[in-house]
Design a protein around this motif. Sequence first.
Motif, PDB file in Angstrom:
ATOM      1  N   ARG B  59       0.831  -1.215   0.000  1.00 37.67           N
ATOM      2  CA  ARG B  59       0.000   0.000   0.000  1.00 37.67           C
ATOM      3  C   ARG B  59       0.869   1.270   0.000  1.00 37.67           C
ATOM      4  O   ARG B  59       0.615   2.221  -0.723  1.00 37.67           O
ATOM      5  CB  ARG B  59      -0.877  -0.004   1.252  1.00 37.67           C
ATOM      6  N   GLN B  60       1.918   1.247   0.826  1.00 37.56           N
ATOM      7  CA  GLN B  60       2.777   2.421   0.964  1.00 37.56           C
ATOM      8  C   GLN B  60       3.533   2.706  -0.341  1.00 37.56           C
ATOM      9  O   GLN B  60       3.720   3.858  -0.716  1.00 37.56           O
ATOM     10  CB  GLN B  60       3.754   2.205   2.135  1.00 37.56           C
ATOM     11  N   PHE B  62       2.529   2.130  -3.364  1.00 37.95           N
ATOM     12  CA  PHE B  62       1.621   2.780  -4.310  1.00 37.95           C
ATOM     13  C   PHE B  62       1.384   4.229  -3.894  1.00 37.95           C
ATOM     14  O   PHE B  62       1.366   5.136  -4.734  1.00 37.95           O
ATOM     15  CB  PHE B  62       0.301   2.011  -4.434  1.00 37.95           C
ATOM     16  N   VAL B 298      -5.926  -1.508  -9.761  1.00 38.47           N
ATOM     17  CA  VAL B 298      -5.948  -0.492  -8.709  1.00 38.47           C
ATOM     18  C   VAL B 298      -6.681   0.718  -9.264  1.00 38.47           C
ATOM     19  O   VAL B 298      -6.418   1.158 -10.384  1.00 38.47           O
ATOM     20  CB  VAL B 298      -4.522  -0.106  -8.274  1.00 38.47           C
ATOM     21  N   THR B 299      -7.647   1.208  -8.516  1.00 38.72           N
ATOM     22  CA  THR B 299      -8.382   2.398  -8.943  1.00 38.72           C
ATOM     23  C   THR B 299      -8.081   3.545  -7.981  1.00 38.72           C
ATOM     24  O   THR B 299      -7.806   3.316  -6.799  1.00 38.72           O
ATOM     25  CB  THR B 299      -9.906   2.169  -8.950  1.00 38.72           C
ATOM     26  N   GLN B 304      -9.342  10.196  -3.031  1.00 40.73           N
ATOM     27  CA  GLN B 304      -8.013   9.674  -2.672  1.00 40.73           C
ATOM     28  C   GLN B 304      -6.926  10.636  -3.135  1.00 40.73           C
ATOM     29  O   GLN B 304      -5.969  10.898  -2.425  1.00 40.73           O
ATOM     30  CB  GLN B 304      -7.779   8.321  -3.347  1.00 40.73           C
TER      31      GLN B 304
END
Lengths: 100, 495
Positions: B59-60, B62, B298-299, B304
């Motif tokens: 996650r980080q 990205f 991945v969207t 975001q």
Amino acid sequence: MTISRQDVAKVGLLARLALSEAELDTMTTELSNIVGFVSLLAELDTSHVEPLAHPLDTHNVFRDDIPLPSLTTAEALQSAPRHDGECFLVPAVLNESGAA
Amino acid sequence: MNASPTAPFTTIIGLEVHVQLQTRTKLFCGCSTQFGAPPNTQVCPTCLGLPGSLPVMNRQAFALALRAALALNCTIAPTTKWDRKNYFYPDLPKGYQISQFDLPFSSAGHLEVVDPKGAFAPRDVGIIRVHLEEDAGKSMHDEAAGTGDTRIDLNRAGTPLCEIVTQPDLRSPQEARAWLNELKLLLVYLGVSDCNMQEGSLRVDANINLHIPQPDGRIAKTPIVEIKNMNSFRSVERALVYETARQYQEWQETKAEMGSKPKQTRGWDEPAGITRGQRAKEESSDYRYFPEPDLVLVTVDAAQLAAVQSGMTEPPTELRKALESRWKISAYDSDVLVNQGRELVGYFEELAGAIGEGKVASNWMQQDVLRTLNERGGTIDAFPVTPAGLADLIRRVTAGDFDTSRAREIFAEMVTSGRSAADVVATLGISAVDDDELLTLCHELLAANPKIVADVRGGKEQAAAGLIGQAKKKNANVNPGKVREKCLELIRAMG
């Protein structure tokens, strides 16, 4: 779309497959049949269908940036054909650099 | 050879930069990315490419990639996917690299580089794309051992990388180097990467060719060469300078143009100062990219993006402008300060705030703080004199307690001892000379130097300089400017 003998030879080379003349013939026929079968799809009108990049309807699957235990070096190397206890050993590679 | 106005060609340069993202773990598994561990101690079934293992996105990684792309003014794709780039190399255990091909998460950005000294005109460099991919392992070949084996360390395999590809917008080796400095500064400011080239956290490949105008008005373009293996920005500049000259010479000899042969890869040989030909570049279709089935899409939605954007610190370009308007300092000064990193800018702003003056603070930063840092080594956060402590010293100078050269001595003592200005002043016996003391001293000086007095009265004001040295001997704490001023005043009063 047809697959030529040359196409098969090139793909074989890229995949590091040593195909004999006879195998090239067989592969050319078989691959042509497969591609021909799939190309049936081209008969459908897909102009109103959104392109599909992945068959699963889920997205954004992440893990957190938290370290997990790694293997020991011995475990990592145990299936290698050759190693020196620290590194994997492969025949000398010279004058080339891997693409990144 | 920089592209001088008289050069008979234009130099066309594009860069491909890989930066390692500042994550604790790899892109698709939980192995540590810590640099310098013993070989093959940070590996697991996923990054070794063992059967049955599956990648899961960090996650980080990205988030950091997203931050980099936004800072580079890129458009973020609402949906992105990953692809397999297939090639065989021993440091790539899976036989493919997970990368991004046709749907990178970002594209079409730009980053401008400005030289405050005007060595080149401001250059806004287009960014074609920024994408997220995994690194390969490390091959080590001991040349001395002759035909020995190549050793493979896979600790680095699977480390998250951002690949940044520019448009061929740069026009000289010097510009290329300056732009890389700006890119590095930006990524370090944003905490995206430490950009440490020695540890391989930042790697640069450069594409270069020449556009040579012909007598008939046509532009001849030399074959594009990709230069690899440059280990510093200085090497990048040197390699590009060399390659510019080499291509021009080759053009004169062969008249070979772009398309007449496949794109060539050349390696930079730092000690020899030359580039050497390597293998012919495989066509990109030879990598047989296809979608990575083990990773889902991945969207990114507007909310975001807004969150990432709002959490971002001020990038260097904006920070420079902000310092210039907030503290009334020159573009040159703001450039020097900002290029030293965010912590130093923080120190400067605290100092400037405390003394209420930007230019004076900037001078102290550049002449004293930076010089001391360079001499002593270390970083600004560990600097023994705090902004408040330095502000106190500067205020005493402004109040006329002592002159700047005396203040430098005090500053040096504050740095070595870590004590306050007041403390140092007391121990060194430095005390402000009050007006009565000054007056008495000046009277003594004038009485003892009738010749100087006569000279000054005769119109030679510069003769007063002879009094300053004597004043310093009598009292090391006197301010030379004040002595001079007071003495002249007294002499004038004599009529």
